[in-house]
Scaffold this active site. Structure first.
Site, PDB file in Angstrom:
ATOM      1  N   THR A 141       0.742  -1.704   0.605  1.00  0.00           N
ATOM      2  CA  THR A 141      -0.075  -0.014   0.149  1.00  0.00           C
ATOM      3  C   THR A 141       0.896   1.341   0.241  1.00  0.00           C
ATOM      4  OG1 THR A 141      -1.483  -1.251   1.258  1.00  0.00           O
ATOM      5  CG2 THR A 141      -1.316   1.313   1.592  1.00  0.00           C
TER       6      THR A 141
ATOM      7  N   PHE B 268      -6.708  -6.328  -1.144  1.00  0.00           N
ATOM      8  CA  PHE B 268      -7.245  -6.181  -0.331  1.00  0.00           C
ATOM      9  C   PHE B 268      -8.019  -7.118   1.193  1.00  0.00           C
ATOM     10  CE2 PHE B 268      -8.277  -4.193  -3.986  1.00  0.00           C
ATOM     11  CZ  PHE B 268      -8.149  -2.893  -3.913  1.00  0.00           C
ATOM     12  N   LEU B 269      -6.981  -8.058   1.064  1.00  0.00           N
ATOM     13  CA  LEU B 269      -6.396  -9.077   2.112  1.00  0.00           C
ATOM     14  C   LEU B 269      -7.197  -8.805   3.378  1.00  0.00           C
ATOM     15  CD1 LEU B 269      -4.815 -10.383   3.981  1.00  0.00           C
ATOM     16  CD2 LEU B 269      -3.890 -11.215   1.850  1.00  0.00           C
TER      17      LEU B 269
ATOM     18  N   ASN C 203      -9.827   1.678   2.754  1.00  0.00           N
ATOM     19  CA  ASN C 203      -8.976   1.606   3.901  1.00  0.00           C
ATOM     20  C   ASN C 203      -9.485   2.706   4.994  1.00  0.00           C
ATOM     21  OD1 ASN C 203      -8.159  -0.726   3.907  1.00  0.00           O
ATOM     22  ND2 ASN C 203      -6.269  -0.336   4.333  1.00  0.00           N
TER      23      ASN C 203
ATOM     24  N   LEU D 127     -20.213  -1.755  11.377  1.00  0.00           N
ATOM     25  CA  LEU D 127     -20.518  -0.258  12.280  1.00  0.00           C
ATOM     26  C   LEU D 127     -20.483  -0.971  13.492  1.00  0.00           C
ATOM     27  CD1 LEU D 127     -23.440   1.075  10.272  1.00  0.00           C
ATOM     28  CD2 LEU D 127     -21.721   2.134  10.994  1.00  0.00           C
TER      29      LEU D 127
ATOM     30  N   CYS E  89      -2.796  -1.649   9.296  1.00  0.00           N
ATOM     31  CA  CYS E  89      -2.867  -0.871   8.126  1.00  0.00           C
ATOM     32  C   CYS E  89      -4.291   0.739   8.318  1.00  0.00           C
ATOM     33  CB  CYS E  89      -3.320  -1.909   7.491  1.00  0.00           C
ATOM     34  SG  CYS E  89      -2.128  -2.885   6.529  1.00  0.00           S
TER      35      CYS E  89
HETATM   36  P1  NAD Z   1       4.923  -6.913   7.392  1.00  0.00           P
HETATM   37  O1  NAD Z   1       5.543  -5.949   8.155  1.00  0.00           O
HETATM   38  O2  NAD Z   1       4.068  -8.566   7.727  1.00  0.00           O
HETATM   39  O3  NAD Z   1       6.008  -8.082   6.243  1.00  0.00           O
HETATM   40  C1  NAD Z   1       6.858  -7.298   5.612  1.00  0.00           C
HETATM   41  C2  NAD Z   1       8.074  -8.070   5.146  1.00  0.00           C
HETATM   42  O4  NAD Z   1       9.040  -7.564   4.017  1.00  0.00           O
HETATM   43  C3  NAD Z   1       8.964  -8.469   6.725  1.00  0.00           C
HETATM   44  O5  NAD Z   1       9.081  -9.869   6.186  1.00  0.00           O
HETATM   45  C4  NAD Z   1      10.707  -8.151   5.558  1.00  0.00           C
HETATM   46  O6  NAD Z   1      11.132  -8.900   6.738  1.00  0.00           O
HETATM   47  C5  NAD Z   1      10.216  -8.275   4.893  1.00  0.00           C
HETATM   48  N1  NAD Z   1      11.602  -6.785   4.200  1.00  0.00           N
HETATM   49  C6  NAD Z   1      11.718  -5.519   5.126  1.00  0.00           C
HETATM   50  N2  NAD Z   1      12.533  -5.242   3.174  1.00  0.00           N
HETATM   51  C7  NAD Z   1      12.198  -6.045   2.126  1.00  0.00           C
HETATM   52  C8  NAD Z   1      13.258  -6.272   1.470  1.00  0.00           C
HETATM   53  N3  NAD Z   1      14.042  -5.582   0.718  1.00  0.00           N
HETATM   54  N4  NAD Z   1      13.369  -7.418   0.711  1.00  0.00           N
HETATM   55  C9  NAD Z   1      12.737  -8.455   0.714  1.00  0.00           C
HETATM   56  N5  NAD Z   1      12.023  -8.549   1.437  1.00  0.00           N
HETATM   57  C10 NAD Z   1      11.827  -7.834   2.682  1.00  0.00           C
HETATM   58  O7  NAD Z   1       4.153  -6.068   6.164  1.00  0.00           O
HETATM   59  P2  NAD Z   1       2.386  -6.765   5.927  1.00  0.00           P
HETATM   60  O8  NAD Z   1       2.072  -7.057   7.228  1.00  0.00           O
HETATM   61  O9  NAD Z   1       2.624  -8.195   4.886  1.00  0.00           O
HETATM   62  O10 NAD Z   1       1.998  -6.004   5.125  1.00  0.00           O
HETATM   63  C11 NAD Z   1       3.674  -5.043   3.997  1.00  0.00           C
HETATM   64  C12 NAD Z   1       2.584  -4.247   2.706  1.00  0.00           C
HETATM   65  O11 NAD Z   1       0.994  -4.981   2.396  1.00  0.00           O
HETATM   66  C13 NAD Z   1       2.098  -3.502   3.553  1.00  0.00           C
HETATM   67  O12 NAD Z   1       2.299  -1.841   2.371  1.00  0.00           O
HETATM   68  C14 NAD Z   1       0.397  -3.291   3.232  1.00  0.00           C
HETATM   69  O13 NAD Z   1       0.182  -1.542   4.012  1.00  0.00           O
HETATM   70  C15 NAD Z   1       0.475  -4.427   2.491  1.00  0.00           C
HETATM   71  N6  NAD Z   1      -1.112  -4.784   2.824  1.00  0.00           N
HETATM   72  C16 NAD Z   1      -1.494  -5.562   3.761  1.00  0.00           C
HETATM   73  C17 NAD Z   1      -2.412  -6.168   4.407  1.00  0.00           C
HETATM   74  C18 NAD Z   1      -2.381  -7.141   5.609  1.00  0.00           C
HETATM   75  O14 NAD Z   1      -3.260  -7.107   5.809  1.00  0.00           O
HETATM   76  N7  NAD Z   1      -0.949  -7.014   6.215  1.00  0.00           N
HETATM   77  C19 NAD Z   1      -3.996  -6.756   3.438  1.00  0.00           C
HETATM   78  C20 NAD Z   1      -3.170  -5.554   2.692  1.00  0.00           C
HETATM   79  C21 NAD Z   1      -2.342  -5.129   2.212  1.00  0.00           C
HETATM   80  C1  UGA Z   2      -7.832  -3.739   6.820  1.00  0.00           C
HETATM   81  C2  UGA Z   2      -9.329  -3.800   5.755  1.00  0.00           C
HETATM   82  O1  UGA Z   2     -10.528  -4.701   5.967  1.00  0.00           O
HETATM   83  C3  UGA Z   2      -8.874  -4.761   5.038  1.00  0.00           C
HETATM   84  O2  UGA Z   2      -9.444  -4.460   3.499  1.00  0.00           O
HETATM   85  C4  UGA Z   2      -6.636  -4.811   4.308  1.00  0.00           C
HETATM   86  O3  UGA Z   2      -6.783  -4.874   3.476  1.00  0.00           O
HETATM   87  C5  UGA Z   2      -6.166  -4.010   5.091  1.00  0.00           C
HETATM   88  O4  UGA Z   2      -6.649  -3.433   5.895  1.00  0.00           O
HETATM   89  C6  UGA Z   2      -4.994  -3.974   5.024  1.00  0.00           C
HETATM   90  O5  UGA Z   2      -4.803  -2.662   4.101  1.00  0.00           O
HETATM   91  O6  UGA Z   2      -3.910  -4.313   5.395  1.00  0.00           O
HETATM   92  P1  UGA Z   2      -7.622  -5.765   8.711  1.00  0.00           P
HETATM   93  O7  UGA Z   2      -6.467  -4.333   8.591  1.00  0.00           O
HETATM   94  O8  UGA Z   2      -6.888  -6.941   8.059  1.00  0.00           O
HETATM   95  O9  UGA Z   2      -7.610  -5.585   7.083  1.00  0.00           O
HETATM   96  O10 UGA Z   2      -8.473  -5.737  10.116  1.00  0.00           O
HETATM   97  P2  UGA Z   2      -9.611  -5.192   9.284  1.00  0.00           P
HETATM   98  O11 UGA Z   2     -10.704  -6.442   9.476  1.00  0.00           O
HETATM   99  O12 UGA Z   2     -10.428  -4.513   8.857  1.00  0.00           O
HETATM  100  O13 UGA Z   2     -10.450  -4.636  11.507  1.00  0.00           O
HETATM  101  C7  UGA Z   2      -9.378  -3.456  11.430  1.00  0.00           C
HETATM  102  C8  UGA Z   2      -9.275  -3.167  12.221  1.00  0.00           C
HETATM  103  O14 UGA Z   2     -10.656  -2.060  13.014  1.00  0.00           O
HETATM  104  C9  UGA Z   2      -9.715  -3.992  13.920  1.00  0.00           C
HETATM  105  O15 UGA Z   2      -8.948  -3.714  15.258  1.00  0.00           O
HETATM  106  C10 UGA Z   2     -11.770  -3.842  13.962  1.00  0.00           C
HETATM  107  O16 UGA Z   2     -11.205  -4.542  15.759  1.00  0.00           O
HETATM  108  C11 UGA Z   2     -12.245  -2.905  13.914  1.00  0.00           C
HETATM  109  N1  UGA Z   2     -12.725  -2.704  13.899  1.00  0.00           N
HETATM  110  C12 UGA Z   2     -13.512  -3.547  12.706  1.00  0.00           C
HETATM  111  C13 UGA Z   2     -14.106  -2.301  14.686  1.00  0.00           C
HETATM  112  O17 UGA Z   2     -13.891  -1.676  15.133  1.00  0.00           O
HETATM  113  N2  UGA Z   2     -15.898  -2.040  14.265  1.00  0.00           N
HETATM  114  C14 UGA Z   2     -15.899  -2.903  13.692  1.00  0.00           C
HETATM  115  O18 UGA Z   2     -17.274  -2.968  12.844  1.00  0.00           O
HETATM  116  C15 UGA Z   2     -15.269  -3.843  11.948  1.00  0.00           C
END
Ligand code: NAD
Ligand code: UGA
Length: 448
Positions: free
Chosen positions: A124, A155-156, A214, A256, A266
């Site tokens: 992101t 969007f997971l 988000n 809600l 995130c």
């Molecule tokens: P995370 O911190 O869990 O993982 C990032 C990984 O990248 C770490 O293991 C780190 O060691 C590695 N890394 C850093 N620099 C590197 C490099 N140069 N080469 C190889 N590896 C490297 O982060 P995350 O939660 O997986 O999020 C990653 C991105 O995805 C963010 O931009 C986040 O906003 C987005 N995103 C996350 C989720 C989610 O649910 N976690 C969902 C949608 C989008």
């Molecule tokens: C969120 C988005 O839902 C994903 O679509 C997106 O990909 C992700 O961020 C991301 O960009 O990483 P996530 O962070 O896994 O996913 O969690 P959510 O289920 O969105 O919950 C976020 C927070 O909102 C939690 O702390 C949850 O407790 C809170 N929440 C959620 C509330 O307080 N009320 C609600 O009604 C729903």
């Protein structure tokens, strides 16, 4: 020959994406800079909690279809498509996103690529990043190596990551390259066969779709939480209010749920990064409402601390049981967790804080080592003067007020997620408080 994929960054997003792509039949090599993590992943050990992912990881590390490495050179020689899934955390002391990991990963794989390929950003990022990084790719690629470029935000949801990756509700691709589009359609053929919406657009729209989604979700949560402040003052029931407006299909009931608010890796950082980016573009006031969204959200945490203090008289020497430290159930992620924030604040104000989370204790202890980490719900509540439910794990929702009542020192409970039955708890002699409900036994003013 079938496409070979790499995923750069093996965190929550990258590991899930890599394992899901292996499940879809691709050969996948994932790269991470963290050697210990890579070693564990190659052994089939997932370093975080995510339902259904351990099974997929073990299945495909065993089949040989999924491997992990620290070598960018190996990835550059292996992959036809490179997904970039490294972190974009909030910069220390600022609201903007730290792009250093994405910049390093994109430059690194462009330099390492030894054959024609496609680089796909999934992290992101602030709007404008993809166009800038496309130039970086051009400048870093070796002579005679053509590299296509696309942005494909993710969007997971944690807790449903595997399901969301295998069966996404939409696919968004920003690119100016026909071949990038064709290749991504081949990668996502399984979802496309099920007529999953596939939105092909430019870089800026793709980047903005992600942060808009988000920001909208965060706004929805703070919207209902702002009404909590009103119902706490005038009376009323926030759950009924949410149900009633949620029946309007234009509004919808999802997101809600009033309570202690949103956290995680995130939503909080993304609304801050969006404000920062839009301000950089000269649109200082455009996203200012997100500042309010953030403030309402953080005020909910302070409200819980205030309520606990009011209910106990003083926190000094009192034992507080905190149920949940993960930012939401089915996760061990404590990044910006409301529950852990509240636990820390209560500790800093002199309380003895017992905490229990079915999965997140270890991560919480790394951030807040001085809390009393308990290995069960029973040990956390035993002897407690007050119980705070802050993450709605099923075992907390299902607690029996009579049984828990025999273990505590004082029958006082704060339901920070609006999941307990007020009548059942009050009926068992508990002083029952829930966010969004008026509490006659507590002075009303919102303190901050
Ligand atoms: P995370 O911190 O869990 O993982 C990032 C990984 O990248 C770490 O293991 C780190 O060691 C590695 N890394 C850093 N620099 C590197 C490099 N140069 N080469 C190889 N590896 C490297 O982060 P995350 O939660 O997986 O999020 C990653 C991105 O995805 C963010 O931009 C986040 O906003 C987005 N995103 C996350 C989720 C989610 O649910 N976690 C969902 C949608 C989008
Ligand atoms: C969120 C988005 O839902 C994903 O679509 C997106 O990909 C992700 O961020 C991301 O960009 O990483 P996530 O962070 O896994 O996913 O969690 P959510 O289920 O969105 O919950 C976020 C927070 O909102 C939690 O702390 C949850 O407790 C809170 N929440 C959620 C509330 O307080 N009320 C609600 O009604 C729903």
């Amino acid at each position: 020959m079938p496409l070979r994929l790499t995923v750069i960054g093996a965190g929550y997003l990258g590991t899930t994406h890599a394992a899901a792509m292996a499940e879809l039949g691709f050969e996948v090599l994932a790269v991470d800079v963290d050697a210990d993590r890579v070693e564990q992943l190659n052994l089939g050990n997932l370093p975080f909690h995510e339902p259904a992912l351990p099974e997929l990881l073990r299945k495909h590390t065993a089949s040989g279809r999924l491997r992990f490495t620290t070598s960018m050179a190996e990835a550059g020689a292996f992959g036809d498509v490179h997904f970039v899934a490294v972190g974009t955390p909030q910069r220390a002391g600022e609201h903007g996103a730290d792009m250093s990991y994405v910049d390093a990963a994109v430059a690194g794989i462009a330099e390492a690529a030894t054959k024609h390929c496609l680089i796909v950003g999934k992290s992101t990022v602030p709007v404008g990043s993809a166009r800038r990084l496309k130039d970086v790719v051009l400048s870093k690629s070796s002579p005679g190596i053509n590299i296509d470029f696309a942005w494909n935000p993710e969007f997971l949801r944690e807790g449903f990551a595997v399901e969301d990756t295998l069966r996404p509700d939409r696919l968004v691709v920003g690119t100016d390259s026909d071949s990038a589009n064709e290749i991504l359609r081949a990668v996502y053929a399984d979802a496309l066969e099920r007529e999953t919406p596939y939105i092909l657009t430019d870089f800026e729209t793709a980047e903005l779709v992600k942060v808009a989604a988000n920001a909208f979700l965060a706004t929805k949560i703070s919207f209902i939480n702002a009404f909590s402040e009103v119902t706490e003052t005038v009376g009323g029931d926030i759950r009924t209010l949410a149900d009633a407006i949620g029946y309007d299909a234009r509004i919808g009931r999802k997101f809600l749920n009033a309570g202690v608010g949103f956290g995680g890796g995130c939503l909080p950082k993304d609304i801050r990064a969006l404000q920062a980016r839009v301000s950089e573009l000269g649109l200082d006031t455009t996203m200012r409402f997100l500042n309010e969204v953030d403030e309402v959200n953080l005020r909910r945490r302070d409200r819980v601390v205030y309520l606990a203090e009011q209910l106990l008289g003083s926190l000094e020497g009192k034992t507080v049981a905190i149920l949940g430290t993960a930012f939401k159930p089915n996760s061990d992620d404590v990044r910006d967790s409301p529950a852990l924030d509240v636990a820390g604040q209560l500790f800093n104000r002199g309380a003895d804080v017992n905490v229990y989370d079915p999965e997140a204790n270890a991560n919480a202890a790394k951030r807040f080592p001085r809390l009393n980490y308990c290995d069960s719900l029973v040990s956390a509540v035993t002897g407690a003067d007050i119980v705070l439910l802050l993450t709605e794990w099923p075992e907390f929702i299902q607690m029996d007020p009579e049984t828990v009542g025999t273990l505590v020192e004082g029958r006082i409970v704060i339901d920070g997620r609006n999941v307990l039955d007020p009548e059942a708890w009050s009926g068992s002699g508990w002083t029952f408080c829930a966010l969004g409900r008026r509490m006659d036994h507590v002075s009303v003013p919102v303190p901050v």
